[in-house]
Design a protein around this motif. Structure first.
Motif, PDB file in Angstrom:
ATOM      1  N   SER A 140     -42.638  20.288  41.938  1.00 54.24           N
ATOM      2  CA  SER A 140     -41.433  19.527  41.323  1.00 54.24           C
ATOM      3  C   SER A 140     -41.543  19.798  39.756  1.00 54.24           C
ATOM      4  O   SER A 140     -42.769  20.073  39.237  1.00 54.24           O
ATOM      5  CB  SER A 140     -41.894  18.107  41.377  1.00 54.24           C
ATOM      6  OG  SER A 140     -40.808  17.489  40.728  1.00 54.24           O
ATOM      7  N   SER A 142     -39.995  17.588  37.901  1.00 49.53           N
ATOM      8  CA  SER A 142     -39.672  16.489  37.117  1.00 49.53           C
ATOM      9  C   SER A 142     -40.418  16.252  36.131  1.00 49.53           C
ATOM     10  O   SER A 142     -41.598  16.453  35.913  1.00 49.53           O
ATOM     11  CB  SER A 142     -39.897  15.239  38.267  1.00 49.53           C
ATOM     12  OG  SER A 142     -39.652  14.211  37.492  1.00 49.53           O
ATOM     13  N   LYS A 149     -34.428   9.661  38.387  1.00 51.30           N
ATOM     14  CA  LYS A 149     -34.450   9.900  39.636  1.00 51.30           C
ATOM     15  C   LYS A 149     -35.830  10.359  40.539  1.00 51.30           C
ATOM     16  O   LYS A 149     -36.242   9.975  41.476  1.00 51.30           O
ATOM     17  CB  LYS A 149     -33.301  10.407  40.296  1.00 51.30           C
ATOM     18  CG  LYS A 149     -32.935  10.438  41.559  1.00 51.30           C
ATOM     19  CD  LYS A 149     -31.416  11.113  41.766  1.00 51.30           C
ATOM     20  CE  LYS A 149     -31.205  11.097  43.230  1.00 51.30           C
ATOM     21  NZ  LYS A 149     -30.126  11.959  43.656  1.00 51.30           N
ATOM     22  N   SER A 150     -36.215  11.492  39.981  1.00 44.92           N
ATOM     23  CA  SER A 150     -37.397  12.077  40.616  1.00 44.92           C
ATOM     24  C   SER A 150     -38.973  11.758  40.034  1.00 44.92           C
ATOM     25  O   SER A 150     -39.692  12.483  40.069  1.00 44.92           O
ATOM     26  CB  SER A 150     -37.068  13.633  40.292  1.00 44.92           C
ATOM     27  OG  SER A 150     -36.933  13.888  38.776  1.00 44.92           O
ATOM     28  N   GLU A 153     -41.794  12.261  41.881  1.00 43.82           N
ATOM     29  CA  GLU A 153     -42.444  13.435  42.486  1.00 43.82           C
ATOM     30  C   GLU A 153     -43.564  13.907  41.695  1.00 43.82           C
ATOM     31  O   GLU A 153     -44.163  14.871  42.364  1.00 43.82           O
ATOM     32  CB  GLU A 153     -41.288  14.753  42.268  1.00 43.82           C
ATOM     33  CG  GLU A 153     -39.928  14.173  43.129  1.00 43.82           C
ATOM     34  CD  GLU A 153     -39.009  15.119  43.033  1.00 43.82           C
ATOM     35  OE1 GLU A 153     -39.115  16.383  42.245  1.00 43.82           O
ATOM     36  OE2 GLU A 153     -37.914  15.159  43.747  1.00 43.82           O
TER      37      GLU A 153
END
Length: 373
Positions: A140, A142, A149-150, A153
């Motif tokens: 990821s 992120s 939102k992430s 992760e």
């Protein structure tokens, strides 16, 4: 109404066991751990309805219990705990939770890897290894800012440092492949650089707490949140060569946190839910306290902490925990699922609390065994 609440609280407290000198005898420690383990095994569905999704045996709530249960199974003089844990793994088909990146869904892997080693059955860790390989191959990008939102992760909240990193470290130890450890160290350093307060040697729960303060002005450092971190460090270091640079990195964090936490224990033996604002949180809380007792006792057993300096805090904390165990084995005063300081009650528990208690008990038992030899 207030009088009635006090009467109910008193009744609950009368149900609990009081600590005494006998509680620091090896046989008594093991008896108390067996009582707590047996009660929780029989009450795995006691999670409140609003959190019913956590009733899955793969959930982080239960996975954290299994971490302590594995330690107790190794110490207990019966195979029933290993047998029960194996049955849980079989029910789960040896799979992690459904969320591929989410650290909470990785904690149960610690139990799978431990059982794979105990039973000499590599198939038990295959599902966990496949998930970790997927993450390595699809890393990821992120950020760590909470609320995006992430964010889940990556390890953007301090609880994650108990849930996932020990699984990654254990996978490297089990397979001999350093790639899992290397990823873990890199991600742990990123999380620490983001969440660790160097002035206080404590971790913010997540970035939303950076500017929050208690009503009396203190920074908010959640007890169980820092308990997750402090208890996770031994789980990681147990999987690393003691002469490695990685071990030294984690040991440095561990020792700094230990010094700070030693100064924050309440006179009654517990750690307040908001670590710097104990005057505002008078209710005992057993999950954070158990994690700190575990971490301290482990450190003394490993020679990382001075026995004379830390033993009084360990004994005081363990005695406090014992006082919160009901006669039937239920551990009370476990703060419910949450993400910040809050409330706890004598008659309420949830599985991660007993898990922390079992981990603490195993290390206290080792300490007392040393004293009685």
């Amino acid at each position: 109404m207030k009088k009635m609440k006090n009467l109910l609280l008193g009744a609950c407290l009368m149900m609990t066991s009081s600590a005494s000198a006998t509680d620091f005898q090896p046989a008594e420690i093991k008896q108390k751990m067996a009582s707590v383990a047996d009660w929780q095994m029989q009450n795995m569905d006691n999670i409140p309805v609003k959190f019913k999704r956590h009733r899955q045996l793969r959930s982080w709530v239960n996975g954290a219990f299994f971490v302590g249960m594995v330690k107790w199974a190794e110490l207990a003089e019966t195979d029933k705990y290993y047998t029960w844990l194996k049955s849980v793994g079989e029910q789960n088909k040896w799979q992690l939770g459904d969320r591929k990146y989410h650290a909470d869904d990785h904690v149960v892997g610690q139990m799978y890897i431990a059982l794979s080693d105990h039973y000499k059955d590599p198939t038990m860790l295959e599902g966990t290894q496949q998930r970790l390989d997927f993450i390595l191959n699809n890393q990821s990008e992120s950020g760590l800012k909470w609320g995006t939102k992430s964010a889940h992760e990556r390890w953007a909240w301090c609880d994650a440092l108990f849930m996932a990193p020990p699984t990654w470290a254990a996978m490297s130890a089990a397979t001999g492949d350093p790639k899992y450890r290397e990823f873990m160290v890199r991600e742990y350093k990123a999380a620490t650089d983001f969440l660790y307060d160097e002035d206080e040697d404590l971790y913010f729960r997540d970035s939303s707490f950076f500017k929050k303060r208690e009503k009396s002005g203190e920074k908010i450092f959640w007890s169980r949140g820092n308990g997750w971190v402090f208890a996770g460090l031994p789980l990681i270091m147990e999987q690393l060569p003691k002469d490695s640079e990685d071990y030294k990195y984690f040991a440095q964090i561990y020792n700094k946190m230990a010094v700070k936490l030693l100064s924050l224990q309440a006179e009654e033996g517990y750690w307040p839910m908001s670590l710097l604002a104990g005057h505002s949180y008078k209710t005992p809380e057993t999950s954070g306290t158990a994690f700190f007792v575990y971490g301290f006792a482990w450190g003394v057993n490993q020679g990382l902490l001075d026995r004379e300096q830390y033993m009084p805090a360990i004994k005081k904390g363990w005695s406090c925990l014992l006082e919160k165990v009901h006669d039937d084995g239920m551990l009370g005063y476990v703060q419910p699922i949450g993400a910040a300081p809050g409330e706890a009650w004598a008659d309420k528990t949830i599985a991660y609390g007993p898990g922390a208690f079992l981990a603490a008990g195993c290390e206290v038992y080792k300490l007392i065994q040393t004293d009685t030899k």
